[in-house]
Design a protein around this motif. Structure first.
Motif: not given
Length: 903
Positions: A504-509, A533-545, A553-561
Motif C-alpha cells: 500500500s505504500k509502494f511507489h514503484t513495482l 506511480k510506476s508499474v511494469s507487468l509485461r509478460e505476466t499473467h495479468l487479466v482484467d480482474d 489514482c496516481s499512476l504515471e507509468m504503466l507497462d502491460i505489454s
C-alpha cells in the motif's frame, strides 16, 4: 615606417573620397590628405571629419588591390574617373590603405575581423594572408595558462566564421578550443572518435584517439612514455572548490588521469616529483592512497565513472573516499569484475553516500525466455534458496565494526543485471542498508523468490522494487501483502486483514517477465497498491480482474505489454489515472476488436471498442511515451490527438495500423517526437520524407519489417540530430552509393542497425567506418558480402560497445572475438554466426582474456532444402537457425549455454 610612400608630382593619381553612410555630420566637413604623407597621418584627428579625401597613387592601389584593379583598369565607367567614392568603415579602410603603401599594420584580436573583412572586400591578398597567419599563430598556442586569444574575442571570430561560412577560421577556432578549453584527454572515446569525420577536428581527433588508446593500456605501446617529460596539466580533470558533479563516463583512459587530478599541482608539473610517483600514476593498484597528499573537493556530491574499462573500481573508490568526502551519488555502470562482496567495504568508506548504481548488462540467459539445451554451470538459483551459515563470514565481522549511523544513508541501490548476486548477498545488503527505499534487481537471476521476500520484509522503508526477469513470485507477493493487522478483540480471527500492507505504500513495482506469479496472486497484490506511480507487468499473467481491482489514482507509468488485458479494463484504469504519462501496450491482442480466443470466441466486452479506449486516453492524459500494437489505427490516432501534443516517444508494433493518413498526420499531431519506431506498417518515400523534413527533433528512427516501397530518396534529407537508425527488411535496394548518402545526411549516428541489405559488399565497411567512426553499436545482418574479405576496416570504429555480424560473408577470422576484445577497449557485447567464420569456428576467450566483454552470442545454422522445390535434387540448400552458443561473464565465472533460440 613606410617603405615606399613617395609620390612624384607628375605621377598619375586618383582621389578616394571615403565616408561612412551611418555617420551623421556636416556635409561640408571635409579633410584632404595624401598617401605621400602617410607616415605622418594623425588618424585620431583625421577620423573626426565626416568626409576624407585621399590623394593616392593609381598604379599602386591597382597593383595591391584586385578591387581597384577591376574598378580602375577594367571596363567600368569609373576607370576613367579621377574621383572614386568609398563607403566603408573609415578606420579599417585607412589601415588597409596604409598596408598597401608599405606601412606596418598591427593585427590584434580587437581589429582582426574589421581588417579581415576589409582585406577580403578590397581584394588585398597580402593583408588577407597576414590576417590568416596571425590567427593561425594565436590559435596554435598550447599553453592554457597564458592564452593569446581571450574567450570573448574567440567568440566574435567564431561567429564571423559561422556567418560567412569561412572554413579556415572555423577550423582554427575549433582547434584552439579543443586544445585549450576542452581537456581532450578527458573526453569520452566515442565523442572524439566521432569527430574524426569532421573536417575541423579530423587531425586533432586522430591524434587524441591514439593517445586515449595508449592511456587505456593498449598492449602494443609503452604507456610510460606518455608521462615522461611533458606538462601533465592537460591530462587533469577540471576540479574546483565549486565542482558538484564529476562525469567521467565512457573514458577508458581515465586510470592515470584520475590520480593526476587528485594530486596537488606539484606532482603534475614538477618532473622530479613526478618520477617518484611514475608507477602509481599508471597503476592505481600500487597506491597507498592514505599516504598520498591528495586534494580534497568538499563540494563534489555526484560521480559517474560508468564504462571506464581499465579503471579498477575498488582502487578508484579509495581515492574518492579521501578527495570527495561529501559524495552522495555514485554511478559505476558495467564493472562486471566488481563483486558484490566488495559493496559493504564501499559503504564503510562513504558515510554520506545514499545512491549507488552498479548496473551491468542483463544476461540473455533469462530462463523464462530461452530454451536451454545445455549449460555449464547449471542455470538454477536453487542452490541459494537456503541462507548459509554466516558464523565465520568476514562480512559480519566488518558489519560489527560499523555503526548503524554509518550505513543508514543508502536509500537507492541499483544492482541490475548482476547475476552473481545470491540470496546470501541480499541478506547482508539488507542488514547494512536499513534506510533502503529503492532497490533495482532487474535481471538478477541468481536470487530466489525467498531472497526477494526477505528484503521486502526487512527493509521497512522500501517503497520501490524493480525485479523484472527474476524469480519474483508467490513468496514475494505474500511479503508485500503483509503488514500491521487489526487486532481488536471483537474482530474474528479470519477477518483480520492488514490495515497497511507493504504494497500500500509502494511507489514503484516492476515485475515484468516474472511468470511465477499466478493470476489470483497478481490480482490480490494490485488491489493493495494504493500509492503506486510506476508499474511494469509485461509478460505476466495479468487479466482484467487484476486491473479492475487496482485502486490507485496516481499512476504515471504503466507497462502491460504481452498480457491479456482488454480495452474495457484498461479504459477504466486510465479514467481513474489522468496523470498517466507513459503507456506500453504492445502485443496485447485482447485490445483488438478482431481478436478471438483459442476456441474462436470473441471477447465478452466487444461493444467497448479500442477506439473508445484511445478516446479516454485523449480526454484524460498528456502522454510523453506510448507503445501500442493490436487495436491501434488511424482513428485511434485521431482520438489521441489532444494527449500526444507533447509526445516524445511513439512505438507502433504488430497489430497496429496507422495507414497512410496516420503517418502523414503524425508530425502535425506530435511535433516534438524524439523517438519513432514502427513495425509492420505500410510506408512510402513520401511518408518517410515528410517525417524526415518535419520531425527535426528526431533522434531515434526505426523502420522494421514494413510494407510498401521506399528508396534512397527517403534519406536525401539532412538529419543532423539523428543518433540511432534501424532499417530492418526495408532497404533491400541499398547499395554503397546509398550508404554514402546516408552517412552524409545522418552524420551523427552512434547506433546503426541494418538487416536485409544484400547489395552491400566489402567496401561498405570503409564507408561505415569513415562515415560514422564514433559508432557505439553496429548491427549488420543478412547484408550481402560485407565481411567476405575480412574485417580490418571495422577496426577504425574504436568506440564500439555492441557489435553484431551475422550472414555478412565468410571472411571473419577465427581469432576475431579475442582480437576485437583486445583492440576495442569499450566492447562489451558481440553476436556472430558460424556461417561467417573463415575457418568454420571461433576461438573462445577464457575468463582472464575477455577484457571488457560481458557476453558473446554465436549462432549456428543447418542447411535445409526448400519444401517448395523437393522435386529438384540439386536444389541449393538454405541455412536455417539451429542453435546459439551463449558465453556470459560475471565477477566470478564464465557460463556457457546452448539454447534453441536465435537471440
Amino acid at each position: 615606417m613606410a617603405t615606399n610612400t613617395g609620390m612624384d608630382e607628375d605621377e598619375e593619381f586618383v582621389t578616394l573620397r571615403c565616408m561612412e553612410d551611418d555617420v551623421e555630420g556636416d556635409a561640408e566637413d571635409v579633410i584632404s590628405i595624401s598617401t605621400a604623407d602617410i607616415y605622418r597621418w594623425d588618424l585620431t584627428s583625421i577620423l573626426t571629419h565626416r568626409i576624407v579625401q585621399i590623394k593616392a597613387n593609381r598604379n599602386r592601389i591597382i597593383q595591391m588591390s584586385s578591387y581597384f584593379s577591376g574598378l580602375l583598369s577594367g571596363s567600368f565607367s569609373e576607370s576613367c574617373l579621377d574621383l572614386v567614392s568609398i563607403h566603408w568603415n573609415a578606420q579599417s579602410f585607412f589601415s588597409v590603405l596604409r598596408f598597401m603603401f608599405g606601412y606596418y599594420v598591427e593585427i590584434t584580436s580587437d581589429n582582426f575581423i574589421l581588417l579581415y573583412e576589409a582585406a577580403l572586400f578590397f581584394g588585398v591578398e597580402s593583408l588577407l594572408l597576414q590576417c590568416q597567419l596571425w590567427l593561425s599563430e594565436v590559435t596554435s598556442s598550447k599553453d592554457p595558462l597564458t592564452p593569446k586569444l581571450q574567450v570573448d574575442a574567440l567568440i566574435r571570430v567564431w561567429n564571423y566564421g559561422v556567418e560567412h561560412a569561412n572554413d579556415l577560421i572555423l577550423h582554427l577556432c575549433t582547434s584552439y578550443l579543443a586544445r585549450n578549453l576542452i581537456r581532450c584527454n578527458c573526453l569520452p572515446l566515442w565523442f572524439l572518435a566521432g569527430k574524426r569525420r569532421c573536417c575541423f577536428f579530423a587531425e586533432f581527433a586522430d591524434e587524441n584517439v591514439d593517445a586515449i588508446l595508449q592511456l587505456a593500456g593498449h598492449p602494443s605501446v609503452d604507456v610510460g612514455n606518455i608521462c615522461a617529460d611533458c606538462d601533465l596539466s592537460c591530462m587533469q580533470i577540471r576540479l574546483t572548490e565549486f565542482t558538484k558533479k564529476v562525469d567521467l563516463s565512457g573514458c577508458p583512459q581515465i586510470r592515470p588521469i584520475l590520480l593526476l587530478s587528485l594530486l596537488p599541482p606539484l606532482y603534475s608539473r614538477d618532473i622530479m616529483e613526478r618520477k617518484k610517483f611514475k608507477r602509481p600514476l599508471l597503476n592505481l593498484q600500487y597506491l597507498n592512497v592514505d599516504h598520498l597528499p591528495t586534494l580534497t573537493f568538499e563540494a563534489v556530491e555526484e560521480v559517474d565513472i560508468s564504462n571506464c574499462p581499465m579503471l579498477d573500481l575498488e582502487d578508484a573508490l579509495k581515492c574518492f573516499s579521501k578527495s570527495f568526502p561529501s559524495l552522495r551519488k555514485l554511478r559505476a555502470v558495467n564493472y562486471v569484475d566488481f563483486g558484490t562482496e566488495k559493496l559493504i567495504r564501499l559503504l564503510a568508506r562513504f558515510p554520506l553516500l545514499c545512491n549507488i548504481d552498479l548496473t551491468v548488462d542483463v544476461s540473455p540467459l533469462i530462463p523464462a525466455k530461452v530454451s536451454v539445451v545445455s549449460s555449464q554451470p547449471a542455470l538454477s538459483p536453487l542452490g541459494s534458496r537456503e541462507f548459509p551459515n554466516d558464523d565465520h563470514c568476514p562480512w559480519d565481522a566488518l558489519l560489527s565494526n560499523m555503526s548503524r549511523r554509518q550505513l543508514s544513508n543508502i536509500t537507492r541501490l541499483t544492482l541490475q543485471g548482476r547475476s552473481d548476486i545470491a540470496d546470501s548477498d541480499l541478506r547482508k545488503i539488507t542488514k547494512s542498508c536499513a534506510s533502503l527505499c529503492y532497490l533495482n534487481l532487474n535481471g538478477c537471476m541468481s536470487v530466489t523468490d525467498s531472497g526477494i521476500s526477505f528484503v521486502i520484509l526487512n527493509c521497512i522503508l522500501l517503497r520501490s522494487i524493480l525485479a523484472c526477469d527474476t524469480y519474483f513470485g508467490q513468496e514475494s507477493i505474500s511479503a508485500l501483502c503483509s503488514g500491521v493487522h487489526n487486532l481488536e478483540d471483537h474482530v474474528e480471527p479470519q477477518a483480520k486483514k492488514p490495515l497497511h500492507s507493504f504494497a500500500s505504500k509502494f511507489h514503484t513495482l516492476h515485475i515484468g517477465g516474472c511468470m511465477g506469479v499466478s493470476e489470483a496472486s497478481l490480482s490480490e497484490l494490485l488491489s493493495q497498491t494504493l500509492m503506486i506511480k510506476s508499474v511494469s507487468l509485461r509478460e505476466t499473467h495479468l487479466v482484467d480482474d487484476a486491473l479492475d481491482r487496482f485502486p490507485g489514482c496516481s499512476l504515471e507509468m504503466l507497462d502491460i505489454s504481452e498480457t491479456k488485458v482488454s480495452s474495457l479494463a484498461l479504459a477504466h484504469l486510465i479514467h481513474r489515472n489522468p496523470g498517466l504519462k507513459c503507456l506500453k501496450a504492445r502485443g496485447c491482442k485482447h485490445l483488438s476488436l478482431n481478436f478471438m480466443d483459442a476456441e474462436g470466441r470473441e471477447p465478452s466486452n466487444l461493444a467497448y471498442s479500442s477506439t473508445e479506449l484511445h478516446s479516454e486516453l485523449g480526454k484524460s492524459c498528456q502522454l510523453e511515451e506510448i507503445a501500442v500494437g493490436w487495436g491501434f489505427s488511424f482513428f485511434s490516432l485521431e482520438s489521441l490527438k489532444p494527449a500526444i501534443r507533447s509526445l516524445r516517444t511513439l512505438v507502433v508494433g504488430l497489430g497496429g495500423s496507422l495507414g497512410h493518413d496516420g503517418l502523414r498526420l503524425l508530425p502535425a499531431f506530435s511535433p516534438l517526437l524524439e523517438t519513432l519506431m514502427i513495425y509492420f506498417q505500410v510506408i512510402s518515400d513520401s511518408l518517410v520524407i515528410n517525417i524526415m523534413k518535419t520531425l527535426r527533433k528526431l533522434q531515434v528512427l526505426a523502420l522494421c519489417y514494413c510494407f510498401g516501397q521506399i528508396s534512397s530518396l527517403s534519406f536525401q534529407i539532412s538529419m543532423p540530430n539523428l543518433r540511432n537508425l534501424k532499417l530492418e527488411r526495408v532497404a533491400a535496394w541499398m547499395t554503397n552509393t546509398d550508404l554514402i548518402i546516408l552517412t552524409q545526411n545522418c552524420p551523427n549516428l552512434v547506433d546503426l542497425s541494418l538487416l536485409g541489405c544484400r547489395l552491400l559488399n566489402p567496401e561498405s565497411q570503409d564507408i561505415i567506418s569513415c562515415g560514422w567512426p564514433g559508432l557505439i553499436s553496429m548491427h549488420l545482418e543478412d547484408c550481402g558480402e560485407v565481411t567476405a574479405h575480412g574485417v580490418s576496416p571495422l577496426m577504425n570504429c574504436r568506440a564500439l560497445e555492441d557489435l553484431l555480424l551475422r550472414h555478412t560473408g565468410t571472411g571473419i577470422p577465427k581469432n576475431f572475438i579475442v582480437l576485437m576484445a583486445s583492440e576495442m577497449p569499450m566492447l562489451r557485447k558481440m553476436s556472430l554466426d558460424i556461417c561467417d567464420a573463415s575457418d568454420g569456428d571461433f576461438d573462445i576467450p577464457d575468463f582472464s582474456d575477455r577484457c571488457f566483454l560481458s557476453y558473446v552470442k554465436i549462432a549456428r545454422c543447418k542447411l535445409q532444402r526448400c519444401s517448395l522445390d523437393l522435386h529438384k535434387l540439386d536444389i541449393h540448400k538454405t541455412p536455417v537457425h539451429k542453435e546459439t552458443l551463449l558465453l556470459v561473464w560475471d565477477s566470478k565465472k564464465l557460463t556457457r549455454a546452448v539454447i534453441k533460440e536465435r537471440l
